[in-house]
Enzyme design. Structure first.
Site, PDB file in Angstrom:
ATOM      1  N   ASP A 132      -6.055-124.738 -50.793  1.00 37.80           N
ATOM      2  CA  ASP A 132      -4.781-125.442 -50.503  1.00 37.80           C
ATOM      3  C   ASP A 132      -3.552-124.922 -51.291  1.00 37.80           C
ATOM      4  O   ASP A 132      -2.703-125.547 -51.729  1.00 37.80           O
ATOM      5  CB  ASP A 132      -4.668-126.908 -50.906  1.00 37.80           C
ATOM      6  CG  ASP A 132      -5.905-127.625 -49.945  1.00 37.80           C
ATOM      7  OD1 ASP A 132      -6.525-127.013 -49.390  1.00 37.80           O
ATOM      8  OD2 ASP A 132      -6.122-129.003 -50.239  1.00 37.80           O
TER       9      ASP A 132
ATOM     10  N   CYS B 197      -8.160-132.028 -54.622  1.00 36.34           N
ATOM     11  CA  CYS B 197      -8.920-131.112 -53.501  1.00 36.34           C
ATOM     12  C   CYS B 197      -9.856-130.103 -54.328  1.00 36.34           C
ATOM     13  O   CYS B 197     -10.955-129.962 -53.669  1.00 36.34           O
ATOM     14  CB  CYS B 197      -7.958-130.305 -52.654  1.00 36.34           C
ATOM     15  SG  CYS B 197      -7.110-131.730 -51.535  1.00 36.34           S
TER      16      CYS B 197
ATOM     17  N   LYS C 139      -8.663-128.210 -43.145  1.00 30.92           N
ATOM     18  CA  LYS C 139      -9.488-129.469 -43.268  1.00 30.92           C
ATOM     19  C   LYS C 139      -8.536-130.604 -43.340  1.00 30.92           C
ATOM     20  O   LYS C 139      -7.285-130.909 -43.998  1.00 30.92           O
ATOM     21  CB  LYS C 139     -10.131-129.301 -44.995  1.00 30.92           C
ATOM     22  CG  LYS C 139      -8.931-129.164 -45.928  1.00 30.92           C
ATOM     23  CD  LYS C 139      -9.873-128.619 -47.260  1.00 30.92           C
ATOM     24  CE  LYS C 139      -8.816-128.903 -48.460  1.00 30.92           C
ATOM     25  NZ  LYS C 139      -8.321-129.850 -48.748  1.00 30.92           N
TER      26      LYS C 139
HETATM   27  C1  C5J Z   1      -4.809-131.579 -52.714  1.00 31.37           C
HETATM   28  C2  C5J Z   1      -3.446-133.553 -52.631  1.00 31.37           C
HETATM   29  N1  C5J Z   1      -4.933-130.102 -52.110  1.00 31.37           N
HETATM   30  N2  C5J Z   1      -3.148-133.528 -53.847  1.00 31.37           N
HETATM   31  N3  C5J Z   1      -4.128-132.343 -51.999  1.00 31.37           N
HETATM   32  O1  C5J Z   1      -5.275-131.601 -54.041  1.00 31.37           O
HETATM   33  O2  C5J Z   1      -3.027-134.317 -52.046  1.00 31.37           O
END
Ligand code: C5J
Length: 222
Positions: A24, A162, A129
């Site tokens: 991400d 994540c 995702k």
């Molecule tokens: C991730 C989030 N990528 N913090 N998403 O950690 O909402």
């Protein structure tokens, strides 16, 4: 094979069955004007992981490791967005709402793109995702198994959300995960420390923790 100096004990790196997963690293989390900043977070804390992750990426590519990128986001019509996730937080600018980088956490919008510094190379899989974990509602598991992957080196954001969710999912599916602490980041320094401690606790209950230089040293020897 080479040993990575790691916690709780050395990680036996096997490059032929190892994949790098970059979680991400998208503008919505890492850049000013994105979803993360709209939630009130200081995105500079996440930016610290960018340069070290770039070094891991370069080394992995040079050794022909499989590199997999993930992105959290939803369809434009929000049909894959659970009501609970949409409503959670009572946000002024929630998922799907317009912001400086386009509609937040939506596929195809500017904020959903992986940042230029860590842009996927041609042929590197990008897993989209809808959830926090990269195995939930995606083809990541079959993509890894079909290539004989057994180990994951994990970089990305955020450590406690994540990254941790993906490591826990991977652990239950039988993968060994090595998280590089300077290549993962959180908006909350205390969560960074706690999330890494939880991964390596109890003999590595979810996996191993090391860092960029220790990983690069082992990769060079393997
Ligand atoms: C991730 C989030 N990528 N913090 N998403 O950690 O909402």
């Amino acid at each position: 094979m080479a040993s990575v100096d790691a916690q709780p004990y050395e990680f036996e790196l096997a490059p032929r069955t190892c994949a790098l997963t970059v979680i991400d690293m998208q503008r919505d989390f890492v850049d000013p004007g994105g979803f993360g900043e709209a939630l009130g977070n200081d995105v500079s804390l996440l930016r610290r992981a960018v340069a070290p992750t770039r070094k891991v990426l370069d080394a992995a590519r040079a050794r022909d490791l499989l590199v997999v990128h993930t992105r959290e986001g939803h369809r434009a019509d929000l049909s894959d967005l659970p009501r609970a996730k949409k409503l959670r937080g009572r946000l002024k600018t929630g998922i799907g709402d317009p912001g400086p980088l386009g509609r937040s956490l939506l596929r195809g919008e500017r904020g959903h793109h992986i940042i230029d510094e860590l842009k996927p190379a041609p042929g590197e899989p990008v897993v989209d995702k809808p959830g926090k974990g990269a195995f939930h509602a995606t083809d990541l598991d079959s993509l890894l198994r079909n290539r004989g992957v057994e180990q994951l080196v994990v970089c990305g954001v955020t450590t406690e959300v994540c990254v941790s969710t993906t490591v826990r999912e991977a652990n239950d599916r039988g993968y060994d995960c090595l998280v590089l602490e300077d290549c993962v980041a959180s908006y909350f320094p205390e969560f960074q420390v706690a999330a890494l401690a939880m991964i390596r606790a109890q003999g590595g209950i979810f996996g191993w923790v090391s860092d960029l230089s220790r990983f690069l040293r082992a990769l060079a020897k393997s």
